[in-house]
Design a protein around this motif. Structure first.
Motif, PDB file in Angstrom:
ATOM      1  N   ASN A 252      38.829  30.456 -24.481  1.00 58.19           N
ATOM      2  CA  ASN A 252      39.816  31.536 -24.464  1.00 58.19           C
ATOM      3  C   ASN A 252      41.236  31.031 -24.713  1.00 58.19           C
ATOM      4  O   ASN A 252      41.581  29.914 -24.317  1.00 58.19           O
ATOM      5  N   GLY A 259      37.326  35.510 -17.931  1.00 58.69           N
ATOM      6  CA  GLY A 259      37.186  36.716 -18.727  1.00 58.69           C
ATOM      7  C   GLY A 259      36.146  36.518 -19.825  1.00 58.69           C
ATOM      8  O   GLY A 259      36.225  35.569 -20.600  1.00 58.69           O
ATOM      9  N   ALA A 260      35.151  37.383 -19.878  1.00 57.76           N
ATOM     10  CA  ALA A 260      34.110  37.293 -20.903  1.00 57.76           C
ATOM     11  C   ALA A 260      33.561  38.693 -21.174  1.00 57.76           C
ATOM     12  O   ALA A 260      33.604  39.563 -20.304  1.00 57.76           O
ATOM     13  N   SER A 261      33.044  38.888 -22.362  1.00 60.28           N
ATOM     14  CA  SER A 261      32.506  40.186 -22.766  1.00 60.28           C
ATOM     15  C   SER A 261      30.985  40.159 -22.768  1.00 60.28           C
ATOM     16  O   SER A 261      30.374  39.207 -23.278  1.00 60.28           O
ATOM     17  N   ALA A 263      29.258  41.901 -24.598  1.00 57.03           N
ATOM     18  CA  ALA A 263      28.835  42.127 -25.975  1.00 57.03           C
ATOM     19  C   ALA A 263      28.792  40.822 -26.769  1.00 57.03           C
ATOM     20  O   ALA A 263      28.416  40.822 -27.934  1.00 57.03           O
ATOM     21  N   TYR A 280      24.481  39.924 -24.189  1.00 59.24           N
ATOM     22  CA  TYR A 280      23.881  40.662 -25.319  1.00 59.24           C
ATOM     23  C   TYR A 280      22.757  39.877 -25.988  1.00 59.24           C
ATOM     24  O   TYR A 280      21.756  40.453 -26.429  1.00 59.24           O
TER      25      TYR A 280
END
Length: 309
Positions: A252, A259-261, A263, A280
């Motif tokens: 990052n 913080g991570a998604s 998706a 995902y």
């Protein structure tokens, strides 16, 4: 966990298809010892290695390991010192440091810039409130998982102090016999490579001071783990260089390491996992690919087929 199961049942998943089973080591051993098609494990590297060995001769079992990390965060060429300090706090002490992506190592330049950064970080950390979930004022941090772990974190911090690490903010058990600890920051620059490459799962941040940016990247990569990494910098060229050279699965820029998604792939390299990213991507490796060639009828042999009299 129970909330997720309840919502799945409400959404129409038949009861019993998904089950929540809680317990300790014996429960885990019973589950992994059962007739299973796959094991997706999130936890410590030691336990992950044991599971890996358990299924080493079972090619039929899908094995996905997400094992945490000794995650680095570089702070270099930043004008907004207060914002950077807040991002470090969010990276290192969110959820009492009990996220696998938490920053465990902060890498700063030697000299005035690093001094200023460390001063701002220390002042902000002093303001953090530790308490129970419904305390007033609302706490920033709650307890770690158990009093035993709280004691082990304090002991690990004190051992580095005994070896001439320089405490910026002491990590200590707040109430004897309870699981609340104060967030700890310690400068281990003088100890360098003699500091064990371990993940202390709590609010425990080690600081390294380095001479130049190349040294910062080298220090960031000096770990057997490779889950998350981050850089705080106003210089986009430094971000691009760090992204290209960083050995981690989540990298990052000017955002917290936590913080991570969902998706995107979630996982790392080295002792952080076995190249089975979750989120995902788990839907792909929990299935198996099938390739088909189809035709509504058979193909007749053409006239003059080569190799046929």
């Amino acid at each position: 966990g129970a909330f997720i199961i309840e919502r799945m049942v409400e959404a129409g998943v038949p009861e019993g298809v998904v089950n929540l089973v809680q317990g300790g080591r014996e429960t885990g051993e019973a589950l992994t010892g059962a007739d299973v098609d796959g094991v997706l494990f999130t936890g410590g590297a030691k336990t992950g290695l044991a599971i890996h060995k358990m299924f080493a001769d079972r090619l039929d079992v899908i094995l996905a390991l997400e094992l945490g990390g000794n995650n680095p965060l570089i702070w270099w060429d930043v004008d907004d010192v207060e914002a950077a300090a807040f991002t470090v706090v969010q990276s290192a002490f969110l959820t009492s440091g009990q996220r696998c992506t938490c920053a465990r190592r902060l890498i700063l330049p030697e000299g005035p810039e690093g001094d200023k950064a460390l001063l701002a970080l220390g002042k902000l950390t002093e303001r953090l409130i530790v308490g129970a979930p419904f305390d007033e004022p609302q706490p920033f941090m709650g307890p770690v998982i158990s009093p035993k772990i709280a004691e082990s974190l304090e002991r690990a911090f004190d051992q580095l102090v005994d070896r001439d690490g320089v405490p910026v903010k002491n990590l200590s058990v707040i109430d004897e016999g309870k699981a609340f600890v104060s967030p700890g920051i310690i400068d281990v620059s003088m100890l360098a490579d003699s500091v064990p490459d371990e993940e202390h799962f709590g609010p425990f941040l080690k600081v390294y001071r380095v001479k130049d940016f190349d040294d910062a990247i080298a220090r960031a990569n000096k770990t057997r783990f490779g889950l998350s990494a981050g850089i705080l910098t106003d210089d986009k060229a430094k971000w691009e260089k760090f992204l290209a050279l960083s050995r981690a699965g989540i990298v990052n820029w000017n955002r917290q390491t936590t913080g991570a998604s969902g998706a995107a792939p979630f996982g790392g390299i080295g002792d952080s996992g076995n190249h089975r990213p979750s989120a995902y991507y788990a839907a792909d490796y929990c299935a198996y690919p099938v390739a088909s060639m189809e035709g509504e009828g058979l193909l007749a042999m053409p006239e003059g087929q080569v190799g046929v009299r």
